[in-house]
Motif scaffolding. Sequence first.
Motif, PDB file in Angstrom:
ATOM      1  N   SER A 284       3.132  13.147 -20.623  1.00  0.00           N
ATOM      2  CA  SER A 284       3.012  13.512 -22.026  1.00  0.00           C
ATOM      3  C   SER A 284       1.997  12.635 -22.723  1.00  0.00           C
ATOM      4  CB  SER A 284       4.374  13.405 -22.714  1.00  0.00           C
ATOM      5  OG  SER A 284       4.851  12.079 -22.591  1.00  0.00           O
ATOM      6  N   GLU A 285       1.700  11.459 -22.147  1.00  0.00           N
ATOM      7  CA  GLU A 285       0.752  10.529 -22.758  1.00  0.00           C
ATOM      8  C   GLU A 285      -0.675  11.034 -22.656  1.00  0.00           C
ATOM      9  OE1 GLU A 285       2.019   6.205 -21.678  1.00  0.00           O
ATOM     10  OE2 GLU A 285       2.634   7.580 -20.103  1.00  0.00           O
ATOM     11  N   ASP A 286      -0.926  11.931 -21.747  1.00  0.00           N
ATOM     12  CA  ASP A 286      -2.295  12.373 -21.505  1.00  0.00           C
ATOM     13  C   ASP A 286      -2.441  13.860 -21.805  1.00  0.00           C
ATOM     14  OD1 ASP A 286      -4.649  12.902 -19.123  1.00  0.00           O
ATOM     15  OD2 ASP A 286      -4.839  11.230 -20.508  1.00  0.00           O
TER      16      ASP A 286
ATOM     17  N   GLN B 157      -2.197   9.500   8.699  1.00  0.00           N
ATOM     18  CA  GLN B 157      -2.284   8.080   8.357  1.00  0.00           C
ATOM     19  C   GLN B 157      -2.450   7.937   6.848  1.00  0.00           C
ATOM     20  OE1 GLN B 157      -4.172   5.134  10.687  1.00  0.00           O
ATOM     21  NE2 GLN B 157      -4.715   6.591  12.286  1.00  0.00           N
ATOM     22  N   ILE B 158      -1.815   6.909   6.307  1.00  0.00           N
ATOM     23  CA  ILE B 158      -1.839   6.665   4.872  1.00  0.00           C
ATOM     24  C   ILE B 158      -2.054   5.178   4.604  1.00  0.00           C
ATOM     25  CG2 ILE B 158      -0.412   8.637   4.212  1.00  0.00           C
ATOM     26  CD1 ILE B 158       2.014   6.698   4.106  1.00  0.00           C
ATOM     27  N   ALA B 159      -2.468   4.878   3.388  1.00  0.00           N
ATOM     28  CA  ALA B 159      -2.534   3.501   2.895  1.00  0.00           C
ATOM     29  C   ALA B 159      -1.484   3.394   1.796  1.00  0.00           C
ATOM     30  CB  ALA B 159      -3.921   3.184   2.352  1.00  0.00           C
ATOM     31  N   VAL B 160      -0.649   2.370   1.869  1.00  0.00           N
ATOM     32  CA  VAL B 160       0.473   2.194   0.956  1.00  0.00           C
ATOM     33  C   VAL B 160       0.252   0.930   0.140  1.00  0.00           C
ATOM     34  CG1 VAL B 160       2.966   1.854   0.823  1.00  0.00           C
ATOM     35  CG2 VAL B 160       2.012   3.373   2.568  1.00  0.00           C
ATOM     36  N   LYS B 161       0.106   1.110  -1.161  1.00  0.00           N
ATOM     37  CA  LYS B 161      -0.168   0.005  -2.083  1.00  0.00           C
ATOM     38  C   LYS B 161       1.141  -0.305  -2.818  1.00  0.00           C
ATOM     39  CE  LYS B 161      -3.750  -0.790  -5.574  1.00  0.00           C
ATOM     40  NZ  LYS B 161      -4.786  -0.091  -6.319  1.00  0.00           N
ATOM     41  N   ARG B 162       1.682  -1.499  -2.572  1.00  0.00           N
ATOM     42  CA  ARG B 162       3.001  -1.880  -3.100  1.00  0.00           C
ATOM     43  C   ARG B 162       2.844  -2.900  -4.220  1.00  0.00           C
ATOM     44  NH1 ARG B 162       7.607  -5.011   0.445  1.00  0.00           N
ATOM     45  NH2 ARG B 162       9.406  -4.409  -0.819  1.00  0.00           N
ATOM     46  N   LEU B 163       3.353  -2.561  -5.406  1.00  0.00           N
ATOM     47  CA  LEU B 163       3.280  -3.484  -6.536  1.00  0.00           C
ATOM     48  C   LEU B 163       4.097  -4.730  -6.228  1.00  0.00           C
ATOM     49  CD1 LEU B 163       2.394  -4.143  -9.453  1.00  0.00           C
ATOM     50  CD2 LEU B 163       4.459  -2.993 -10.235  1.00  0.00           C
ATOM     51  N   SER B 164       3.441  -5.863  -6.320  1.00  0.00           N
ATOM     52  CA  SER B 164       4.089  -7.147  -6.078  1.00  0.00           C
ATOM     53  C   SER B 164       4.778  -7.617  -7.353  1.00  0.00           C
ATOM     54  CB  SER B 164       3.028  -8.166  -5.655  1.00  0.00           C
ATOM     55  OG  SER B 164       3.549  -9.464  -5.699  1.00  0.00           O
ATOM     56  N   GLY B 165       5.939  -8.248  -7.205  1.00  0.00           N
ATOM     57  CA  GLY B 165       6.657  -8.804  -8.347  1.00  0.00           C
ATOM     58  C   GLY B 165       5.868  -9.878  -9.054  1.00  0.00           C
ATOM     59  N   LYS B 166       5.015 -10.580  -8.317  1.00  0.00           N
ATOM     60  CA  LYS B 166       4.208 -11.645  -8.920  1.00  0.00           C
ATOM     61  C   LYS B 166       2.808 -11.180  -9.311  1.00  0.00           C
ATOM     62  CE  LYS B 166       3.418 -13.229  -4.278  1.00  0.00           C
ATOM     63  NZ  LYS B 166       3.700 -14.110  -3.246  1.00  0.00           N
ATOM     64  N   SER B 167       2.594  -9.868  -9.238  1.00  0.00           N
ATOM     65  CA  SER B 167       1.306  -9.296  -9.615  1.00  0.00           C
ATOM     66  C   SER B 167       1.059  -9.478 -11.101  1.00  0.00           C
ATOM     67  CB  SER B 167       1.294  -7.803  -9.276  1.00  0.00           C
ATOM     68  OG  SER B 167       0.191  -7.176  -9.864  1.00  0.00           O
ATOM     69  N   GLY B 168      -0.185  -9.673 -11.462  1.00  0.00           N
ATOM     70  CA  GLY B 168      -0.565  -9.708 -12.872  1.00  0.00           C
ATOM     71  C   GLY B 168      -0.543  -8.311 -13.467  1.00  0.00           C
ATOM     72  N   GLN B 169      -0.527  -7.302 -12.607  1.00  0.00           N
ATOM     73  CA  GLN B 169      -0.481  -5.927 -13.067  1.00  0.00           C
ATOM     74  C   GLN B 169       0.977  -5.484 -13.097  1.00  0.00           C
ATOM     75  OE1 GLN B 169      -3.064  -3.676 -10.508  1.00  0.00           O
ATOM     76  NE2 GLN B 169      -4.881  -4.534 -11.434  1.00  0.00           N
ATOM     77  N   GLY B 170       1.254  -4.499 -13.878  1.00  0.00           N
ATOM     78  CA  GLY B 170       2.625  -4.042 -13.992  1.00  0.00           C
ATOM     79  C   GLY B 170       2.730  -2.556 -14.134  1.00  0.00           C
ATOM     80  N   LEU B 171       3.788  -2.129 -14.798  1.00  0.00           N
ATOM     81  CA  LEU B 171       4.080  -0.710 -14.948  1.00  0.00           C
ATOM     82  C   LEU B 171       2.952   0.023 -15.668  1.00  0.00           C
ATOM     83  CD1 LEU B 171       6.095   1.510 -14.407  1.00  0.00           C
ATOM     84  CD2 LEU B 171       7.248   0.924 -16.540  1.00  0.00           C
ATOM     85  N   LYS B 172       2.333  -0.625 -16.664  1.00  0.00           N
ATOM     86  CA  LYS B 172       1.246   0.011 -17.413  1.00  0.00           C
ATOM     87  C   LYS B 172       0.087   0.359 -16.482  1.00  0.00           C
ATOM     88  CE  LYS B 172      -2.007  -0.792 -21.173  1.00  0.00           C
ATOM     89  NZ  LYS B 172      -2.528  -1.739 -22.134  1.00  0.00           N
ATOM     90  N   GLU B 173      -0.326  -0.597 -15.636  1.00  0.00           N
ATOM     91  CA  GLU B 173      -1.441  -0.364 -14.712  1.00  0.00           C
ATOM     92  C   GLU B 173      -1.064   0.663 -13.641  1.00  0.00           C
ATOM     93  OE1 GLU B 173      -0.437  -3.346 -15.720  1.00  0.00           O
ATOM     94  OE2 GLU B 173      -2.195  -4.322 -16.597  1.00  0.00           O
ATOM     95  N   PHE B 174       0.209   0.605 -13.190  1.00  0.00           N
ATOM     96  CA  PHE B 174       0.716   1.567 -12.202  1.00  0.00           C
ATOM     97  C   PHE B 174       0.597   2.990 -12.749  1.00  0.00           C
ATOM     98  CE2 PHE B 174       4.347   3.980 -10.447  1.00  0.00           C
ATOM     99  CZ  PHE B 174       4.101   3.858  -9.086  1.00  0.00           C
ATOM    100  N   LYS B 175       1.112   3.193 -13.958  1.00  0.00           N
ATOM    101  CA  LYS B 175       1.045   4.514 -14.591  1.00  0.00           C
ATOM    102  C   LYS B 175      -0.396   4.927 -14.859  1.00  0.00           C
ATOM    103  CE  LYS B 175       3.975   5.329 -17.941  1.00  0.00           C
ATOM    104  NZ  LYS B 175       4.801   5.123 -19.142  1.00  0.00           N
ATOM    105  N   ASN B 176      -1.222   3.975 -15.291  1.00  0.00           N
ATOM    106  CA  ASN B 176      -2.630   4.261 -15.556  1.00  0.00           C
ATOM    107  C   ASN B 176      -3.321   4.779 -14.297  1.00  0.00           C
ATOM    108  OD1 ASN B 176      -4.933   4.141 -17.392  1.00  0.00           O
ATOM    109  ND2 ASN B 176      -5.661   2.465 -16.120  1.00  0.00           N
ATOM    110  N   GLU B 177      -3.070   4.117 -13.170  1.00  0.00           N
ATOM    111  CA  GLU B 177      -3.712   4.530 -11.929  1.00  0.00           C
ATOM    112  C   GLU B 177      -3.261   5.927 -11.519  1.00  0.00           C
ATOM    113  OE1 GLU B 177      -5.169   2.768  -7.708  1.00  0.00           O
ATOM    114  OE2 GLU B 177      -4.395   1.448  -9.243  1.00  0.00           O
ATOM    115  N   ILE B 178      -1.970   6.211 -11.655  1.00  0.00           N
ATOM    116  CA  ILE B 178      -1.462   7.541 -11.296  1.00  0.00           C
ATOM    117  C   ILE B 178      -2.092   8.607 -12.188  1.00  0.00           C
ATOM    118  CG2 ILE B 178       0.574   9.041 -11.335  1.00  0.00           C
ATOM    119  CD1 ILE B 178       2.215   6.619 -10.446  1.00  0.00           C
ATOM    120  N   ILE B 179      -2.066   8.378 -13.484  1.00  0.00           N
ATOM    121  CA  ILE B 179      -2.579   9.377 -14.431  1.00  0.00           C
ATOM    122  C   ILE B 179      -4.066   9.625 -14.205  1.00  0.00           C
ATOM    123  CG2 ILE B 179      -3.100   9.775 -16.878  1.00  0.00           C
ATOM    124  CD1 ILE B 179      -0.350   8.368 -17.431  1.00  0.00           C
TER     125      ILE B 179
END
Length: 192
Positions: free
Chosen positions: A4-6, A52-74
């Motif tokens: 809905s944000e986009d 074959q796939i590449a799996v990118k897993r958000l790290s708990g200590k990452s400087g990026q968070g939910l905002k960047e995760f959603k941004n990349e998906i959108i």
Amino acid sequence: MSSSEDGGDSLDFQLFSLDTVLSATDSFSAANKLGEGGFGPVYRGKLVGGQQIAVKRLSGKSGQGLKEFKNEIILIAKLQHMNLVRLLGCCVDGEERILIYEYMPNNSLESLIFDPIGRKLLDWNKRLKVIEGIAQGLLYLHQYSRSRIIHRDLKAGNILLDAEMNAKISDFGTARIFKQNESSNTKRIIGT
């Protein structure tokens, strides 16, 4: 999945279960780890059908968070160009935030350029092909995609190479969408 944000556009990609991701990556085994970025570790995986796939897993200590995760998906779910890495889907399970991409067997441009053995794979014709691919991907983002997108973290580590050494721009976590008449000044320092 829709956003809905986009503007409510429907995003066409698959939602993967955590069990599927764990099975594909052998429970994020160290042997399958391809590297680590600002988002977190990236693993090679294989789906039940053999893809074959590449799996990118958000790290708990990452400087990026939910905002960047959603941004990349959108952003990347809407983008379709041969010089952009293709997002196949994602997995959200509890605290787990995972992006699933097409696998790039020749890793990143950075891994080849700065490796004495790897750089021998890049003769001048292949380097020219990589440069042209990056330029085509950027031209698409800046002028020909439905939205004007500025990547904001373009570097050799974010240029991936497929089996034919075609360059594909990746990592859209810090990218920004601009309206057609909006200035592309970003107002804050982002990226590498």
